[in-house]
Design a protein around this motif. Structure first.
Motif, mmCIF file in Angstrom:
data_model
loop_
_atom_site.group_PDB
_atom_site.id
_atom_site.type_symbol
_atom_site.label_atom_id
_atom_site.label_comp_id
_atom_site.label_asym_id
_atom_site.label_seq_id
_atom_site.Cartn_x
_atom_site.Cartn_y
_atom_site.Cartn_z
ATOM 1 N N MET A 214 4.117 -5.983 1.325
ATOM 2 C CA MET A 214 3.628 -6.000 2.704
ATOM 3 C C MET A 214 2.159 -6.392 2.757
ATOM 4 O O MET A 214 1.721 -7.071 3.695
ATOM 5 N N VAL A 215 1.385 -5.966 1.763
ATOM 6 C CA VAL A 215 -0.009 -6.400 1.680
ATOM 7 C C VAL A 215 -0.068 -7.921 1.558
ATOM 8 O O VAL A 215 -0.873 -8.589 2.220
ATOM 9 N N VAL A 216 0.800 -8.473 0.724
ATOM 10 C CA VAL A 216 0.867 -9.927 0.568
ATOM 11 C C VAL A 216 1.203 -10.584 1.905
ATOM 12 O O VAL A 216 0.608 -11.606 2.279
ATOM 13 N N ALA A 217 2.145 -9.999 2.638
ATOM 14 C CA ALA A 217 2.528 -10.553 3.939
ATOM 15 C C ALA A 217 1.349 -10.561 4.903
ATOM 16 O O ALA A 217 1.145 -11.527 5.652
ATOM 17 N N VAL A 218 0.559 -9.498 4.892
ATOM 18 C CA VAL A 218 -0.607 -9.408 5.772
ATOM 19 C C VAL A 218 -1.618 -10.502 5.446
ATOM 20 O O VAL A 218 -2.114 -11.206 6.335
ATOM 21 N N ILE A 219 -1.937 -10.664 4.161
ATOM 22 C CA ILE A 219 -2.927 -11.669 3.765
ATOM 23 C C ILE A 219 -2.388 -13.077 3.993
ATOM 24 O O ILE A 219 -3.104 -13.970 4.467
ATOM 25 N N LEU A 220 -1.116 -13.281 3.670
ATOM 26 C CA LEU A 220 -0.503 -14.600 3.840
ATOM 27 C C LEU A 220 -0.530 -15.041 5.296
ATOM 28 O O LEU A 220 -0.983 -16.151 5.617
ATOM 29 N N THR A 221 -0.058 -14.181 6.190
ATOM 30 C CA THR A 221 0.001 -14.572 7.601
ATOM 31 C C THR A 221 -1.377 -14.542 8.249
ATOM 32 O O THR A 221 -1.747 -15.457 8.984
ATOM 33 N N GLY A 222 -2.150 -13.495 7.960
ATOM 34 C CA GLY A 222 -3.422 -13.324 8.649
ATOM 35 C C GLY A 222 -4.498 -14.278 8.207
ATOM 36 O O GLY A 222 -5.311 -14.735 9.021
ATOM 37 N N ALA A 243 2.800 -8.495 14.709
ATOM 38 C CA ALA A 243 2.306 -8.520 13.335
ATOM 39 C C ALA A 243 2.751 -7.285 12.564
ATOM 40 O O ALA A 243 3.123 -7.373 11.386
ATOM 41 N N THR A 244 2.723 -6.135 13.214
ATOM 42 C CA THR A 244 3.104 -4.897 12.538
ATOM 43 C C THR A 244 4.573 -4.930 12.128
ATOM 44 O O THR A 244 4.920 -4.677 10.968
ATOM 45 N N VAL A 245 5.434 -5.244 13.080
ATOM 46 C CA VAL A 245 6.865 -5.312 12.779
ATOM 47 C C VAL A 245 7.154 -6.485 11.849
ATOM 48 O O VAL A 245 7.897 -6.362 10.864
ATOM 49 N N GLY A 246 6.545 -7.616 12.145
ATOM 50 C CA GLY A 246 6.808 -8.814 11.362
ATOM 51 C C GLY A 246 6.383 -8.699 9.916
ATOM 52 O O GLY A 246 7.087 -9.176 9.011
ATOM 53 N N ASN A 247 5.245 -8.055 9.664
ATOM 54 C CA ASN A 247 4.787 -7.918 8.281
ATOM 55 C C ASN A 247 5.664 -6.969 7.475
ATOM 56 O O ASN A 247 5.814 -7.143 6.264
ATOM 57 N N VAL A 248 6.236 -5.973 8.140
ATOM 58 C CA VAL A 248 7.189 -5.102 7.444
ATOM 59 C C VAL A 248 8.429 -5.902 7.050
ATOM 60 O O VAL A 248 8.910 -5.823 5.907
#
Length: 375
Positions: A214-222, A243-248
């Motif tokens: 999920m950390v990877v998802a946050v950095i990747l998208t953000g 972003a919250t739901v999507g990153n999970v």
């Protein structure tokens, strides 16, 4: 970090030397990389290396202090945008960031291991293998996702909508986001390493693998994808919720995609040897990807379009993972073997690279490389 469309740059954005923005980005980026690797290796040999360090900090409490150090930089740099520190000129700004980060990391590690640990044995530094230090530092895993997400994906909402300014924006984020972060830690994290818990929702290896994904998802998208696709939801609370739901969801998908990839990368016999530990290997690959996404944004000026950046940093991550586990961990860093053909733990040294990227490239502003800027 790099700017997101429609949002004013923060203190972590566009920190690369001017040469990066005028065509000499590759040379400056490579120079940044050389400095970061050199600093990481020199301090590793002094503080953590199992054979060269005069202390026995490896792997714990070294890794615990490392995690707290990165979280502190998240607080002062991401959330508070270096408010206060930005009043100082270089190199005093970088020195102040480095010194305060070191003090915070060591103090929290000691207070948890020797202070709280004397009351609650889960956190005791005397636990076998230093597991008490890890029990406390596991909190940082959840903080990497939550406190970074409110900056990169939420874009400091709702505090900016309330017309707050720094450092109040960052302090509000730190305080309010601490509540869900603690909840995640107490539900998923602590039971997986507790001496007294009779049941945990998942093993510590799964916790590491899933939540780091999920950390990877946050950095990747953000960062790498300029907050796509969440920015398409219109900003404010809608983007924050998406972003919250999507990153999970995305993080979970990354976790399940990384598992078979990890089995391929570490070889045919290693998965059977390490057993359930394979579930943390999405985090081992993920930290390599996180390093390159962070370094590409700050060291190389986030060159190219979002899709190219994503593919390029992922390719660099796979190369880094293979080089680290197959060669560097054993022969350069002197880390012990994990299974046939692989050694080390990338959540240690590669996170050390992340920390020195944030300290040198961001905190010190690539000190010494700005002379490369054109006249």
């Amino acid at each position: 970090m790099t700017a997101t469309a429609g949002v004013e740059p923060t203190a972590l954005q566009d920190v690369s030397p001017p040469a990066t923005r005028s065509g000499r980005w590759l040379a400056v980026g490579l120079a940044n990389l050389v400095v970061v690797v050199a600093l990481s290796l020199a301090t590793w040999y002094l503080l953590a290396d199992p054979t060269t360090s005069p202390w026995s900090f490896y792997p714990l409490p070294f890794n615990a202090a490392l995690f707290w150090a990165i979280l502190f930089v998240v607080f002062i740099g991401f959330n508070c945008e270096f408010a206060g520190f930005d009043k100082l000129a270089q190199p005093m700004r970088g020195i102040a960031i480095l010194a305060s980060t070191a003090v915070f990391a060591v103090a929290v590690t000691w207070l948890l291991g020797s202070g709280l640990g004397s009351i609650y044995p889960d956190f005791a530094g005397s636990r076998e293998g230093g597991l008490g230090y890890f029990a406390g530092a596991l909190f940082v895993l959840f903080g990497f996702a939550t406190w970074v997400m409110v900056v990169l994906n939420w874009q400091h909402w709702p505090w900016t909508a309330l017309k707050l300014t720094q450092p109040l924006v960052g302090l509000c984020e730190i305080a309010f986001v601490a509540v869900p972060t603690l909840a995640l830690y107490f539900v998923f994290g602590l039971p997986s390493v507790s001496l007294t818990a009779t049941h945990s929702l998942m093993t510590v290896d799964t916790v590491l693998g899933w939540f780091y994904s999920m950390v990877v998802a946050v950095i990747l998208t953000g960062q790498t994808l300029d907050n796509w696709p969440w920015r398409m939801f219109g900003g404010g609370g809608r983007t924050a919720l998406a972003a919250t739901v999507g990153n999970v969801v995305l993080g979970t998908a990354i976790y399940f995609a990384m598992l078979p990839l990890a089995r391929i990368l570490i070889g045919s016999t290693a998965p059977a040897e390490i057993g359930g530990v394979i579930n943390q290997f999405p985090a081992q690959i993920g930290v390599c990807w996180a390093f390159w996404m962070i370094f590409w944004a700050n060291g190389f000026g986030n060159r190219f379009g979002p899709a190219v950046r994503a593919v390029l940093t992922f390719a660099l991550a796979i190369g880094t993972f293979l080089f680290y586990y197959r060669f560097a961990a054993e022969h350069i860093l002197h880390e012990p073997s994990v299974a046939a053909g692989i050694s080390g733990n990338a959540l240690g040294f590669v996170d050390w690279l992340v920390l020195w990227t944030l300290i040198y490239v961001v905190g010190f502003g690539s000190l010494g490389l700005r002379r490369w800027s054109p006249a």
